[in-house]
Design a protein around this motif. Sequence first.
Motif, PDB file in Angstrom:
ATOM      1  N   SER A   1       0.826  -1.207   0.000  1.00  0.00           N
ATOM      2  CA  SER A   1       0.000   0.000   0.000  1.00  0.00           C
ATOM      3  C   SER A   1       0.864   1.264   0.000  1.00  0.00           C
ATOM      4  CB  SER A   1      -0.931  -0.073   1.211  1.00  0.00           C
ATOM      5  OG  SER A   1      -2.072   0.670   0.959  1.00  0.00           O
ATOM      6  N   ARG A   2       0.722   2.169   0.978  1.00  0.00           N
ATOM      7  CA  ARG A   2       1.578   3.377   0.963  1.00  0.00           C
ATOM      8  C   ARG A   2       3.046   2.961   1.068  1.00  0.00           C
ATOM      9  NH1 ARG A   2      -1.399   5.742   6.051  1.00  0.00           N
ATOM     10  NH2 ARG A   2      -2.967   4.523   4.977  1.00  0.00           N
TER      11      ARG A   2
ATOM     12  N   LYS B   1       4.219   2.084  -2.390  1.00  0.00           N
ATOM     13  CA  LYS B   1       4.649   3.282  -3.122  1.00  0.00           C
ATOM     14  C   LYS B   1       6.096   3.561  -2.704  1.00  0.00           C
ATOM     15  CE  LYS B   1       0.103   5.323  -1.834  1.00  0.00           C
ATOM     16  NZ  LYS B   1      -0.917   4.678  -2.594  1.00  0.00           N
TER      17      LYS B   1
ATOM     18  N   GLU C   1      -8.702   5.816  -6.393  1.00  0.00           N
ATOM     19  CA  GLU C   1      -8.054   6.986  -5.776  1.00  0.00           C
ATOM     20  C   GLU C   1      -7.340   7.820  -6.846  1.00  0.00           C
ATOM     21  OE1 GLU C   1      -4.957   6.044  -2.903  1.00  0.00           O
ATOM     22  OE2 GLU C   1      -5.583   7.767  -1.699  1.00  0.00           O
TER      23      GLU C   1
ATOM     24  N   ILE D   1      -5.654  11.840  -3.168  1.00  0.00           N
ATOM     25  CA  ILE D   1      -4.539  11.415  -2.305  1.00  0.00           C
ATOM     26  C   ILE D   1      -3.839  12.641  -1.710  1.00  0.00           C
ATOM     27  CG2 ILE D   1      -2.562  11.242  -3.927  1.00  0.00           C
ATOM     28  CD1 ILE D   1      -2.108   8.404  -2.799  1.00  0.00           C
TER      29      ILE D   1
ATOM     30  N   PHE E   1      -3.773  12.823   2.211  1.00  0.00           N
ATOM     31  CA  PHE E   1      -2.419  12.602   2.735  1.00  0.00           C
ATOM     32  C   PHE E   1      -1.462  13.660   2.190  1.00  0.00           C
ATOM     33  CE2 PHE E   1      -4.599   8.502   2.140  1.00  0.00           C
ATOM     34  CZ  PHE E   1      -4.670   8.081   3.461  1.00  0.00           C
TER      35      PHE E   1
ATOM     36  N   TRP F   1       2.515  13.051   1.999  1.00  0.00           N
ATOM     37  CA  TRP F   1       3.194  11.925   1.349  1.00  0.00           C
ATOM     38  C   TRP F   1       4.111  12.362   0.202  1.00  0.00           C
ATOM     39  CZ3 TRP F   1      -1.004   7.502   0.737  1.00  0.00           C
ATOM     40  CH2 TRP F   1      -1.270   6.970   2.011  1.00  0.00           C
TER      41      TRP F   1
ATOM     42  N   TRP G   1      -9.913   0.390  -5.347  1.00  0.00           N
ATOM     43  CA  TRP G   1      -9.407   1.733  -4.983  1.00  0.00           C
ATOM     44  C   TRP G   1      -7.995   1.938  -5.537  1.00  0.00           C
ATOM     45  CZ3 TRP G   1     -11.144   6.201  -3.444  1.00  0.00           C
ATOM     46  CH2 TRP G   1     -10.401   7.066  -2.635  1.00  0.00           C
TER      47      TRP G   1
ATOM     48  N   HIS H   1      -7.549  -5.822  -0.120  1.00  0.00           N
ATOM     49  CA  HIS H   1      -6.318  -5.045   0.037  1.00  0.00           C
ATOM     50  C   HIS H   1      -5.556  -5.603   1.245  1.00  0.00           C
ATOM     51  CE1 HIS H   1      -4.027  -1.301  -0.279  1.00  0.00           C
ATOM     52  NE2 HIS H   1      -4.176  -1.100   1.021  1.00  0.00           N
TER      53      HIS H   1
HETATM   54  C1  GTR Z   1      -5.395   4.411   1.735  1.00  0.00           C
HETATM   55  C2  GTR Z   1      -4.812   5.262   0.665  1.00  0.00           C
HETATM   56  C3  GTR Z   1      -4.039   4.420  -0.294  1.00  0.00           C
HETATM   57  C4  GTR Z   1      -3.158   3.387   0.384  1.00  0.00           C
HETATM   58  C5  GTR Z   1      -3.703   2.886   1.696  1.00  0.00           C
HETATM   59  C6  GTR Z   1      -2.685   2.274   2.662  1.00  0.00           C
HETATM   60  O1  GTR Z   1      -6.191   5.111   2.611  1.00  0.00           O
HETATM   61  O2  GTR Z   1      -5.847   5.920   0.021  1.00  0.00           O
HETATM   62  O3  GTR Z   1      -3.307   5.244  -1.167  1.00  0.00           O
HETATM   63  O4  GTR Z   1      -1.879   3.847   0.528  1.00  0.00           O
HETATM   64  O5  GTR Z   1      -4.321   3.866   2.437  1.00  0.00           O
HETATM   65  O6  GTR Z   1      -1.540   2.636   2.705  1.00  0.00           O
HETATM   66  O7  GTR Z   1      -3.121   1.444   3.439  1.00  0.00           O
END
Ligand code: GTR
Length: 437
Positions: free
Chosen positions: A272-273, A276, A310, A315, A319, A322, A363, A418
């Motif tokens: 997830s984040r 990235k 998203e 985003i 956030f 980020w 998402w 997710h």
């Molecule tokens: C969500 C965000 C995503 C993803 C996720 C996470 O809220 O919209 O971009 O990064 O969090 O990191 O769990």
Amino acid sequence: MPPSLEPIVKFFTCSISLLAVLIIHTKVLAQNRFVPNYDESAIPAYELPSALITNQGAAVTDASIWKESRRPEILELFAAEVYGRGPEACEIQHQTISKKSNAIGGKAIRREVDVKMLTGSRSTTMRLLIYTPKSAASVPVFIGLNFQGNHTVDAADDISITKNWVRNRGDVKNNRATEATRGTAAGRWPIETIIDRGYGLVTIYYGDIDPDFADGFQNGIHPQFEKEMSSVPQGERWGSIAAWAYALSRAVDYFEQDETIDAERVAVIGHSRLGKTSLWAGATDPRFKLVISNNSGCGGAALSRRAVGETVARINTSFPHWFCDNYLKYNQNENACPVDQHMLIGLIAPRAVYVASATGDKWADPRGEFLSCIHADPIYRLLGNSGMGSSGPPAEFPTAQAPINSGRVGYHLRTGKHDVTDYDWAQYLDFADRHVK
Ligand code: GTR
């Protein structure tokens, strides 16, 4: 009008105006409420920037033009426009905090090592939780940041609990980690399987590096580089993703001094984040030989121009810490951005990269994550590699549980939500066997 009717008329006029105000207010709210698009036919028209045409418009026709001019250009664009510029590598110092010789049913050595990142008299310390197979000397490792603290990846009762800020969730109250959260993320970290396959695992709590909330970068690692950053324009200064990635590189600096870890065989993984983050770490540091993006979505593996799920505007609103401030320019304006995320994957070439999506993670735009791989494929081929496979990139978006993994760019779509599952790890370990081991 008879005076007796006056109050009634007044009442109705008042009610009608109140209703009108309410309707207008709800409309404004509805306009501001973000409604994600999941409809392929409603995707705005877009053209991807070409990874293989230079800023000056020249075609990139061979590996040396890529390496010497186009790759640096793209790296520069991502630093200036998306993630922000971080400082040069700083000095590190390390200290072993604990060592257990019989972890994971006697199969592994488990250590906690503090790595202090130093700038003059200021520093930030991150605690590495390290597992290495007992039987081997210098092992390839997976490194990944975790969301809730090192003690959550393993239920053992003697892993130290972070004193840093932790997001409130479940048993975490007042942003402090507790005993009750030991092992709560263990399902995402199959340590025994990783050890059995001959790899080490290193994890770090991301909040040790930069707590994940917007505070104008008052806490975490950012403030210690105030002097180094003073010459960088405000819009280009590093955000949290760049800070987390920076620390991953400092962990590799430490690996170079640890004889039980082979610093030449490091895979970086993130969800997830933090997916990235692993992509940006892989783009900025060639010592990561395999880069794994698990469900990274917007600002990660997904193409921004599709604006599915998203979006950049969304985003940047949820956030704001980020990315760098320049990234705000692309809110609802993705086409103006000189890069898109296929070029981020291209920055990792010719090293191995694996992108994973999940059917229930709309998402993050699974198809957009896949298309980034497809559009990065020509860069791998230019560099003499097989990209998504020797017979060319797949023509169709794959069905679930059908990994594409024969080249240097791996991809799978998994059923489910997710998350990071054993299925995902099974693919990563097989892929790592070919590209890291
Ligand atoms: C969500 C965000 C995503 C993803 C996720 C996470 O809220 O919209 O971009 O990064 O969090 O990191 O769990």
